[in-house]
Design a protein around this motif. Structure first.
Motif, PDB file in Angstrom:
ATOM      1  N   ASP A 180       0.835  -1.195   0.000  1.00  0.00           N
ATOM      2  CA  ASP A 180       0.000   0.000   0.000  1.00  0.00           C
ATOM      3  C   ASP A 180       0.874   1.250   0.000  1.00  0.00           C
ATOM      4  OD1 ASP A 180      -1.955   1.616   2.593  1.00  0.00           O
ATOM      5  OD2 ASP A 180      -1.974   1.906   0.411  1.00  0.00           O
ATOM      6  N   THR A 181       1.250   1.728  -1.193  1.00  0.00           N
ATOM      7  CA  THR A 181       2.126   2.895  -1.238  1.00  0.00           C
ATOM      8  C   THR A 181       1.383   4.146  -1.677  1.00  0.00           C
ATOM      9  OG1 THR A 181       2.759   2.218  -3.456  1.00  0.00           O
ATOM     10  CG2 THR A 181       4.239   1.589  -1.666  1.00  0.00           C
ATOM     11  N   LYS A 182       0.109   4.189  -1.393  1.00  0.00           N
ATOM     12  CA  LYS A 182      -0.647   5.364  -1.850  1.00  0.00           C
ATOM     13  C   LYS A 182      -0.422   6.553  -0.929  1.00  0.00           C
ATOM     14  CE  LYS A 182      -4.563   3.174  -3.768  1.00  0.00           C
ATOM     15  NZ  LYS A 182      -5.704   2.761  -2.984  1.00  0.00           N
ATOM     16  N   HIS A 183      -0.670   6.350   0.354  1.00  0.00           N
ATOM     17  CA  HIS A 183      -0.533   7.476   1.284  1.00  0.00           C
ATOM     18  C   HIS A 183       0.556   7.183   2.297  1.00  0.00           C
ATOM     19  CE1 HIS A 183      -4.134   9.283  -0.237  1.00  0.00           C
ATOM     20  NE2 HIS A 183      -4.789   8.166  -0.066  1.00  0.00           N
ATOM     21  N   PRO A 184       1.537   8.054   2.410  1.00  0.00           N
ATOM     22  CA  PRO A 184       2.570   7.816   3.407  1.00  0.00           C
ATOM     23  C   PRO A 184       2.036   8.018   4.821  1.00  0.00           C
ATOM     24  CG  PRO A 184       2.908   9.910   2.336  1.00  0.00           C
ATOM     25  CD  PRO A 184       1.777   9.264   1.628  1.00  0.00           C
ATOM     26  N   GLU A 185       2.702   7.361   5.775  1.00  0.00           N
ATOM     27  CA  GLU A 185       2.282   7.485   7.162  1.00  0.00           C
ATOM     28  C   GLU A 185       2.834   8.740   7.805  1.00  0.00           C
ATOM     29  OE1 GLU A 185      -0.133   4.446   7.574  1.00  0.00           O
ATOM     30  OE2 GLU A 185       0.680   5.182   9.454  1.00  0.00           O
ATOM     31  N   VAL A 186       4.025   9.128   7.341  1.00  0.00           N
ATOM     32  CA  VAL A 186       4.716  10.232   7.998  1.00  0.00           C
ATOM     33  C   VAL A 186       5.138  11.286   6.988  1.00  0.00           C
ATOM     34  CG1 VAL A 186       5.594   8.821   9.878  1.00  0.00           C
ATOM     35  CG2 VAL A 186       6.932   9.050   7.802  1.00  0.00           C
ATOM     36  N   ASP A 187       5.427  12.463   7.518  1.00  0.00           N
ATOM     37  CA  ASP A 187       6.028  13.486   6.672  1.00  0.00           C
ATOM     38  C   ASP A 187       7.215  14.108   7.398  1.00  0.00           C
ATOM     39  OD1 ASP A 187       3.292  15.839   7.178  1.00  0.00           O
ATOM     40  OD2 ASP A 187       5.000  15.404   8.447  1.00  0.00           O
ATOM     41  N   PHE A 188       7.971  14.869   6.649  1.00  0.00           N
ATOM     42  CA  PHE A 188       9.212  15.427   7.156  1.00  0.00           C
ATOM     43  C   PHE A 188       9.075  16.940   7.307  1.00  0.00           C
ATOM     44  CE2 PHE A 188      13.498  16.265   7.885  1.00  0.00           C
ATOM     45  CZ  PHE A 188      13.993  17.166   6.958  1.00  0.00           C
ATOM     46  N   THR A 189       9.375  17.441   8.500  1.00  0.00           N
ATOM     47  CA  THR A 189       9.337  18.884   8.744  1.00  0.00           C
ATOM     48  C   THR A 189      10.764  19.395   8.846  1.00  0.00           C
ATOM     49  OG1 THR A 189       7.331  18.554  10.036  1.00  0.00           O
ATOM     50  CG2 THR A 189       8.432  20.660  10.284  1.00  0.00           C
ATOM     51  N   PRO A 190      11.191  20.283   7.941  1.00  0.00           N
ATOM     52  CA  PRO A 190      12.568  20.782   7.995  1.00  0.00           C
ATOM     53  C   PRO A 190      12.836  21.566   9.278  1.00  0.00           C
ATOM     54  CG  PRO A 190      11.522  21.323   5.912  1.00  0.00           C
ATOM     55  CD  PRO A 190      10.448  20.815   6.803  1.00  0.00           C
ATOM     56  N   PRO A 191      14.081  21.611   9.715  1.00  0.00           N
ATOM     57  CA  PRO A 191      14.396  22.216  11.013  1.00  0.00           C
ATOM     58  C   PRO A 191      14.071  23.693  11.145  1.00  0.00           C
ATOM     59  CG  PRO A 191      16.399  21.672   9.819  1.00  0.00           C
ATOM     60  CD  PRO A 191      15.270  21.028   9.095  1.00  0.00           C
ATOM     61  N   LYS A 192      13.977  24.400  10.011  1.00  0.00           N
ATOM     62  CA  LYS A 192      13.744  25.838  10.147  1.00  0.00           C
ATOM     63  C   LYS A 192      12.348  26.153  10.679  1.00  0.00           C
ATOM     64  CE  LYS A 192      12.434  26.549   5.349  1.00  0.00           C
ATOM     65  NZ  LYS A 192      12.730  27.247   4.120  1.00  0.00           N
ATOM     66  N   TYR A 193      11.439  25.182  10.661  1.00  0.00           N
ATOM     67  CA  TYR A 193      10.106  25.427  11.181  1.00  0.00           C
ATOM     68  C   TYR A 193       9.984  25.076  12.655  1.00  0.00           C
ATOM     69  CZ  TYR A 193       8.875  25.843   6.306  1.00  0.00           C
ATOM     70  OH  TYR A 193       8.830  26.224   4.999  1.00  0.00           O
ATOM     71  N   ILE A 194      11.034  24.473  13.203  1.00  0.00           N
ATOM     72  CA  ILE A 194      10.962  24.011  14.585  1.00  0.00           C
ATOM     73  C   ILE A 194      11.672  25.010  15.478  1.00  0.00           C
ATOM     74  CG2 ILE A 194      11.571  22.139  16.163  1.00  0.00           C
ATOM     75  CD1 ILE A 194      11.611  20.303  13.729  1.00  0.00           C
ATOM     76  N   ASN A 195      10.979  25.429  16.554  1.00  0.00           N
ATOM     77  CA  ASN A 195      11.599  26.382  17.477  1.00  0.00           C
ATOM     78  C   ASN A 195      12.467  25.687  18.507  1.00  0.00           C
ATOM     79  OD1 ASN A 195       9.161  28.034  16.474  1.00  0.00           O
ATOM     80  ND2 ASN A 195      10.519  29.494  17.455  1.00  0.00           N
ATOM     81  N   LYS A 196      11.867  24.734  19.217  1.00  0.00           N
ATOM     82  CA  LYS A 196      12.623  24.038  20.248  1.00  0.00           C
ATOM     83  C   LYS A 196      12.220  22.576  20.279  1.00  0.00           C
ATOM     84  CE  LYS A 196      14.135  27.650  23.068  1.00  0.00           C
ATOM     85  NZ  LYS A 196      13.897  28.664  22.053  1.00  0.00           N
ATOM     86  N   LEU A 197      13.174  21.765  20.738  1.00  0.00           N
ATOM     87  CA  LEU A 197      12.848  20.359  20.968  1.00  0.00           C
ATOM     88  C   LEU A 197      13.011  20.072  22.451  1.00  0.00           C
ATOM     89  CD1 LEU A 197      14.842  20.126  18.036  1.00  0.00           C
ATOM     90  CD2 LEU A 197      13.478  18.094  18.150  1.00  0.00           C
ATOM     91  N   PHE A 198      11.974  19.530  23.063  1.00  0.00           N
ATOM     92  CA  PHE A 198      12.093  19.116  24.458  1.00  0.00           C
ATOM     93  C   PHE A 198      12.547  17.667  24.459  1.00  0.00           C
ATOM     94  CE2 PHE A 198      10.347  22.962  25.576  1.00  0.00           C
ATOM     95  CZ  PHE A 198       9.069  23.160  25.096  1.00  0.00           C
ATOM     96  N   THR A 199      13.770  17.430  24.912  1.00  0.00           N
ATOM     97  CA  THR A 199      14.259  16.054  24.950  1.00  0.00           C
ATOM     98  C   THR A 199      14.776  15.778  26.347  1.00  0.00           C
ATOM     99  OG1 THR A 199      16.582  16.463  24.482  1.00  0.00           O
ATOM    100  CG2 THR A 199      15.090  16.421  22.609  1.00  0.00           C
ATOM    101  N   ASP A 200      15.067  14.500  26.596  1.00  0.00           N
ATOM    102  CA  ASP A 200      15.614  14.172  27.920  1.00  0.00           C
ATOM    103  C   ASP A 200      17.049  14.639  28.050  1.00  0.00           C
ATOM    104  OD1 ASP A 200      16.528  10.801  27.240  1.00  0.00           O
ATOM    105  OD2 ASP A 200      15.601  12.224  25.899  1.00  0.00           O
TER     106      ASP A 200
END
Lengths: 236, 235
Positions: B197-217
């Motif tokens: 089933d290759t019609k609709h992908p499950e995920v998409d990619f957001t380039p880093p310039k749109y991300i402000n912060k990442l909360f990680t451990d």
């Protein structure tokens, strides 16, 4: 004493040779491997003027039977893109050749931009042949990925945010060569107090305009390039 | 899986015992095996702690009266919101429908958090009323870009367009050594659930310039810091 001098000379010579071999030749091979993976069938790749590394990458991609086209953007006065074009067409890669003035026109048709760097500065700025920054900027406007290929020996502790702080001037008289055989209207520029010919060699491209820097150690985002330097990964 | 294997075999992080060098020089497989198992256990322990750590770091970003927009179901985001609610903050949550949005809304409502389900198509409509966007992640790539449920990228672009902060809550084991330059650069097995089933992908990619912060451990990071962290671990 003579023997000692000669011995140390040989040691130095072999050190230089192996350093060159590792940092330049092997690094180039490693970068080529990584960069060729980025080229897919159907790509139109834009390159700027002439770079041994980029040409090597494109020729290797062709050798791996990838189907792609190249657009060579060239600028005066040295017009080194001509020889790029010659080498690529000799290898059977379909090539287009444009001057830098038409780069906005062809950028729409391009899928990737591959640029070579002369140096990568400590703040992530890319120092390249003058015109590289323009390519980066136009590519960004049209949302095309910009791939910079740079060996780690080119990483530099210097920090520069513009091309004016430090630059080099090449021979201004080479700018006098016009495309038709006429004499350039500014040929008498040395006599005129108001006219200066400035043939800049380098310009700086901000890290935000570069999608990825491919080095022999890793593929990095441009702003992290100095981190590699800090980690001492650059062994001289 | 990739990161787990690398963690137990390659990492020379602070927790590497000083006798590591001895182990590598040791004859016999048992000490090496013990070392690998120990590292594996450490990894599992860190996994369990990571969500808690992230919630601890992220909940101060939620002040009274904010409206949080989130995409699809994310256990990390749920944990953060629960923590904020625990600290008696009053806030609203908008959840996009995506695939598991209704489940997220239900879980939030069960906790007593006011959550509303919105259509994916209405993100443009609601964005002006949103204070910030907080999403989870399927993975984070080398340049700090985000791989998340299909529909995250438009939300990020929309948020950037209206100057709303876009935050990502992600555990550090989700950092991938992958560097996509475009949507199509994602490996196929990440995009599609089954090969046919290759019609609709499950995920998409957001380039880093749109991300402000990442909360990680590992802390609150900017996208460029993500690659720094990866370099620290692997180079």
């Amino acid at each position: 004493y003579q023997r000692r001098v000669r011995g140390s000379y040989i040691a130095l010579h072999s050190q230089i040779h192996s350093s060159c071999f590792q940092n330049i030749y092997l690094a180039g091979k490693s970068i080529t491997e990584k960069a060729v993976n980025r080229i897919v069938n159907g790509d139109t790749i834009l390159i700027f003027k002439k770079s041994q590394l980029i040409l090597h990458i494109l020729l290797e991609a062709k050798a791996q039977n990838k189907e792609f086209k190249v657009v060579v953007v060239d600028s005066r006065p040295d017009l080194s893109g001509v020889s790029s074009c010659e080498r690529l067409t000799a290898a059977g890669i379909p090539c287009s050749y444009v001057y830098i003035n038409s780069s906005t026109y062809i950028m729409k048709k391009v899928t990737k931009v591959m640029l070579a760097a002369d140096a990568l500065l400590a703040n992530g700025y890319v120092l390249g042949p003058v015109g590289t920054a323009m390519m980066g900027l136009i590519a960004n406007t049209y949302n095309k990925p910009v791939i910079v290929c740079c060996e780690t020996y080119k990483f530099c502790e210097r920090v520069q945010t513009d091309s004016i702080l430090y630059n080099e001037l090449a021979d201004p008289d080479s700018m006098l060569k016009t495309l038709n055989a006429e004499e350039s209207p500014v040929a008498g520029w040395r006599e005129s107090p108001n006219t200066r010919l400035v043939n800049l060699v380098y310009d700086t491209t901000p890290p935000a305009l570069v999608s990825i820097v491919i080095t022999e150690i890793a593929e990095l985002p441009c702003s992290s390039a100095p981190v590699v330097l800090r980690r001492g990964a650059v062994k001289m | 899986i990739d990161l787990f294997v690398r963690f137990i075999t390659l990492s020379r992080g602070q927790n590497a015992p000083s006798s590591e060098i001895d182990i590598l020089e040791c004859k016999g497989f048992d000490p090496v095996r013990k070392f690998l198992v120990d590292r594996g256990n450490l990894f599992m322990k860190r996994l369990k702690d990571s969500r808690r750590k992230i919630a601890q770091l992220a909940y101060p970003f939620i002040s009274d009266g904010v409206t949080v927009l989130t995409v699809n179901m994310s256990r990390v985001v749920l944990e953060i919101l629960m923590k904020a609610h625990e600290k008696a903050k009053k806030f609203k949550v908008l959840v996009t429908e995506s695939e598991e949005g209704p489940l997220m809304v239900k879980k939030l409502n069960d906790q007593g958090i006011q959550a509303t389900l919105i259509l994916d198509a209405s993100i443009g409509f609601v964005m002006e009323r949103v204070s910030f966007v907080l999403v989870g992640a399927v993975g984070v790539v080398e340049n700090g870009g985000l791989i998340n449920k299909l529909g995250t990228y438009p939300v990020a672009v929309m948020a950037r367009s209206l100057n709303k902060p876009f935050y990502v809550a992600v555990e550090s084991f989700k950092f991938y050594r992958n560097y996509p330059l475009s949507q199509l650069d994602l490996p196929n097995d990440a995009k599609y659930e089954n090969a046919e089933d290759t019609k609709h992908p499950e995920v998409d990619f957001t380039p880093p310039k749109y991300i402000n912060k990442l909360f990680t451990d590992l802390g609150v990071l900017t996208p460029s810091a993500v690659s720094d962290e990866l370099i620290k671990l692997y180079i």
